[in-house]
Design a protein around this motif. Structure first.
Motif, short mmCIF file in Angstrom:
data_model
loop_
_atom_site.label_atom_id
_atom_site.label_comp_id
_atom_site.label_asym_id
_atom_site.label_seq_id
_atom_site.Cartn_x
_atom_site.Cartn_y
_atom_site.Cartn_z
N ALA A 74 -3.01 19.20 -8.56
CA ALA A 74 -1.84 18.84 -7.75
C ALA A 74 -2.02 19.35 -6.33
N TYR A 75 -1.33 18.71 -5.41
CA TYR A 75 -1.20 19.20 -4.05
C TYR A 75 0.09 20.01 -4.02
N ASN A 76 0.00 21.33 -3.82
CA ASN A 76 1.15 22.21 -4.00
C ASN A 76 1.61 22.93 -2.73
N ASP A 77 0.99 22.65 -1.58
CA ASP A 77 1.41 23.30 -0.35
C ASP A 77 2.61 22.54 0.21
N VAL A 78 3.80 23.02 -0.12
CA VAL A 78 5.05 22.30 0.15
C VAL A 78 5.24 22.04 1.63
N ASP A 79 4.98 23.03 2.47
CA ASP A 79 5.22 22.87 3.90
C ASP A 79 4.12 22.05 4.58
N ARG A 80 2.87 22.28 4.24
CA ARG A 80 1.78 21.53 4.86
C ARG A 80 1.87 20.05 4.49
N ALA A 81 2.46 19.75 3.35
CA ALA A 81 2.60 18.35 2.92
C ALA A 81 3.38 17.52 3.92
N ILE A 87 0.76 13.98 4.64
CA ILE A 87 1.48 13.09 3.72
C ILE A 87 0.51 12.28 2.86
N GLU A 88 -0.48 11.70 3.49
CA GLU A 88 -1.42 10.85 2.76
C GLU A 88 -2.19 11.64 1.70
N LYS A 89 -2.63 12.82 2.07
CA LYS A 89 -3.37 13.67 1.13
C LYS A 89 -2.48 14.10 -0.03
N LEU A 146 -3.01 12.82 -4.26
CA LEU A 146 -3.22 13.68 -5.42
C LEU A 146 -2.02 13.69 -6.37
N ASN A 147 -0.83 13.72 -5.82
CA ASN A 147 0.37 13.87 -6.67
C ASN A 147 0.90 12.55 -7.22
N SER A 148 0.55 11.44 -6.57
CA SER A 148 1.08 10.14 -7.00
C SER A 148 -0.01 9.20 -7.48
N TYR A 149 -0.93 8.85 -6.56
CA TYR A 149 -1.90 7.81 -6.88
C TYR A 149 -2.95 8.26 -7.88
N ALA A 150 -3.33 9.53 -7.84
CA ALA A 150 -4.27 10.03 -8.84
C ALA A 150 -3.64 10.00 -10.24
N VAL A 151 -2.35 10.31 -10.31
CA VAL A 151 -1.64 10.23 -11.59
C VAL A 151 -1.64 8.79 -12.09
N LYS A 152 -1.41 7.85 -11.18
CA LYS A 152 -1.43 6.42 -11.55
C LYS A 152 -2.80 6.04 -12.11
N ASN A 153 -3.87 6.50 -11.46
CA ASN A 153 -5.22 6.23 -11.96
C ASN A 153 -5.40 6.75 -13.38
N LEU A 154 -5.04 7.99 -13.60
CA LEU A 154 -5.22 8.62 -14.91
C LEU A 154 -4.40 7.92 -15.98
N VAL A 155 -3.16 7.57 -15.64
CA VAL A 155 -2.29 6.88 -16.60
C VAL A 155 -2.90 5.56 -17.02
N VAL A 162 8.51 15.82 1.41
CA VAL A 162 7.37 14.95 1.12
C VAL A 162 6.75 15.34 -0.22
N TYR A 163 6.54 16.64 -0.39
CA TYR A 163 5.95 17.13 -1.64
C TYR A 163 6.75 16.66 -2.85
N SER A 164 8.05 16.88 -2.83
CA SER A 164 8.88 16.52 -4.00
C SER A 164 8.96 15.01 -4.19
N LYS A 165 8.95 14.26 -3.11
CA LYS A 165 8.95 12.79 -3.23
C LYS A 165 7.65 12.30 -3.85
N SER A 166 6.54 12.93 -3.48
CA SER A 166 5.25 12.53 -4.05
C SER A 166 5.19 12.85 -5.55
N LYS A 167 5.77 13.97 -5.94
CA LYS A 167 5.79 14.34 -7.35
C LYS A 167 6.67 13.38 -8.16
N LEU A 168 7.80 12.98 -7.57
CA LEU A 168 8.68 12.04 -8.27
C LEU A 168 8.00 10.69 -8.45
#
Length: 475
Positions: free
Chosen positions: A249-256, A260-262, A266-275, A313-319
């Motif tokens: 996961a990308y976990n640096d809440v403030d740097r996110a 945004i793209e990075k 990791l938090n959204s599109y990589a999950v989609k790939n794995l699923v 951004v971080y929480s939106k990517s996780k959702l």
């Protein structure tokens, strides 16, 4: 009047049962199963699936078993006759590798109870033979396995000469089963692909699997870039993984807020790939999200039914990653909070490091959730995976605390003599907005795994002991 009698007991566990049959000029009546009566026979089982098969004479099915979700069975013939065979494949059993065979037919109506831990097969002796059997667990195709019916080490006598059967009919699958020696020497459990293995949760999964003897491959981004779908597919293609556990996961809440793209990669599109790949391969998928998906407007713990409203951004990517993962019916999605462990830097380690060269610390008291020990998260996740009860779950250690409460407890435990001051989130220049209250209600996972989650203070106690043991001293 007894409705069932045990005619024979084999290996102390397998039971040949004779039901009481009531017959008259109209026909007959019998009970096939009765929970209370079976308890009197020493069989206290919950049967969850009934199977019915029909075969011509000379069909041999077996020897079947499941490497996980082992099925106990209650076998009976409703038409025709079979020669039924069971093999003890419990590797710690005193009768390991021994077999038992018995003829069952629709005339005497005897039933064979086979507990978990046995391979099962049967030979049909008459045309149009039909059998029914109850099972104590579901059919799980990814764990389906078998042993060759004619294995030389087992040396099963199928009594082909006695029954006058010269040619057997087997399925293509049953022709290709492993030998008993291969079963004995091979690993039969889950095979895990673990991503993000260098993080704190990934490290605790590895320790857990090493202790339990679970087979796994641990990868981090150097070995497997999960944002590259074709690389992931290629990696999984040539392996027989049964579970993918995604700890990356990308976990640096403030740097996110700037990356945004990075973060989304990791938090959204990589999950989609794995699923998508897990769906293609019928592999169980496990991934993690965060309490940050909630806006903090609630004053009691958030349940799985509460509607998220992410603030950063971080929480939106996780959702978004959550939405992708829940499109697959064999997903375990686990939201957690304030994770700490022996891996990456976390708030507990930060507080300890700050205390080493500071006499005064200022910690916010307007962010409230629950610290979660990664070791507990790994163990409860594994217990949950064993249930196959897929879906969304919350997990955090019991109790709730502000960041100030968490820091205060840690500093007292390490004997820090400095001054701890209360602060507010607004006192610090943080790019990402945070919820004031995001405690998760974890009662659902407690019910499913039938286990109480430890308090967060107990988790910190064990974390500190682990840290001191690693460092060889108490800081």
């Amino acid at each position: 009047m007894k409705k069932f009698e045990i005619e024979e007991i084999v290996f102390k566990d397998i039971k040949l049962i004779k039901p009481k049959v009531f017959e008259d000029e109209r026909g007959f009546f019998l009970e096939v199963f009765n929970t209370e009566e079976f308890k009197k026979l020493g069989i206290d089982e919950l049967f969850v699936q009934d199977n019915h098969s029909k075969s011509k004479r000379g069909v041999l099915r077996g020897l079947h078993f499941q490497t996980k979700h082992s099925q106990g069975k209650l076998v009976r013939v409703i038409k025709g006759a079979i020669y039924d065979v069971v093999v003890d494949i419990r590797k710690n059993s005193s009768t390991y590798g021994e077999w038992y065979g018995v003829e069952l037919d629709s005339k005497d109506r005897k039933m064979l109870y086979i507990p978990k831990g046995f391979a099962h097969g049967f030979l049909t002796l008459e045309d149009e033979t039909e059998i029914e059997y109850k099972c104590t667990d579901i059919y799980a195709p990814q764990y389906d396995s078998g042993i060759m019916y004619n294995d030389s080490d087992l040396n099963i006598d199928w009594k082909l000469e006695k029954y006058g059967i010269e040619e057997l009919t087997l399925s293509e699958k049953d022709k290709k089963h492993q030998s008993f020696r291969e079963y004995t020497e091979s690993y039969q459990g889950d095979y895990i692909l673990l991503t993000g293995a260098n993080g704190q949760l990934g490290q605790d999964f590895q320790k857990l699997f090493d202790r339990l003897g679970v087979k796994y491959v641990a990868t981090d981004y150097q070995e497997l870039d999960i944002t590259n779908k074709e690389k992931v597919r290629e990696y999984i293609e040539n392996s027989n993984f049964t579970v993918v556990i995604n700890c990356a996961a990308y976990n640096d809440v403030d740097r996110a807020e700037d990356e945004i793209e990075k973060c989304y990669a990791l938090n959204s599109y990589a999950v989609k790939n794995l699923v998508e790949i897990c769906r293609e391969k019928n592999i169980i998928f496990v991934t993690y999200s965060t309490d940050f998906v909630f806006d903090g407007e609630k004053e009691i713990p958030y349940t799985e039914e509460d509607i998220p409203n992410p603030l950063s951004v971080y929480s939106k990517s996780k959702l978004e990653g959550e939405k992708y993962s829940l499109e697959y019916e064999k997903t375990f999605l686990i939201r957690t909070s304030w994770v700490f462990g022996m891996g990456n830097n976390n708030f507990c380690k930060q507080v300890i490091n700050w205390s080493k060269d500071r006499d005064t610390l200022k910690i916010v008291d307007d962010q409230v959730s629950s610290p979660t020990y990664s070791k507990d998260l790994a163990e409860f996740s594994w217990d949950l995976i064993q249930t196959d009860r897929y879906g969304l779950y919350h997990f955090s250690n019991n109790g709730e605390a502000s960041k100030y409460d968490q820091a205060e407890y840690i500093l007292k435990r390490i004997g820090w003599s400095g001054k701890l001051e209360r602060g507010k989130t607004s006192d610090f220049s943080l790019k990402a907005k945070r919820a004031e209250y995001s405690k998760l209600d974890s009662s659902k996972i407690e019910r499913v795994v039938d286990r109480k989650i430890p308090h967060w203070k107990e988790g910190i106690d064990r974390f500190l002991e682990e840290l001191w043991e690693k460092d060889g001293k108490r800081d």
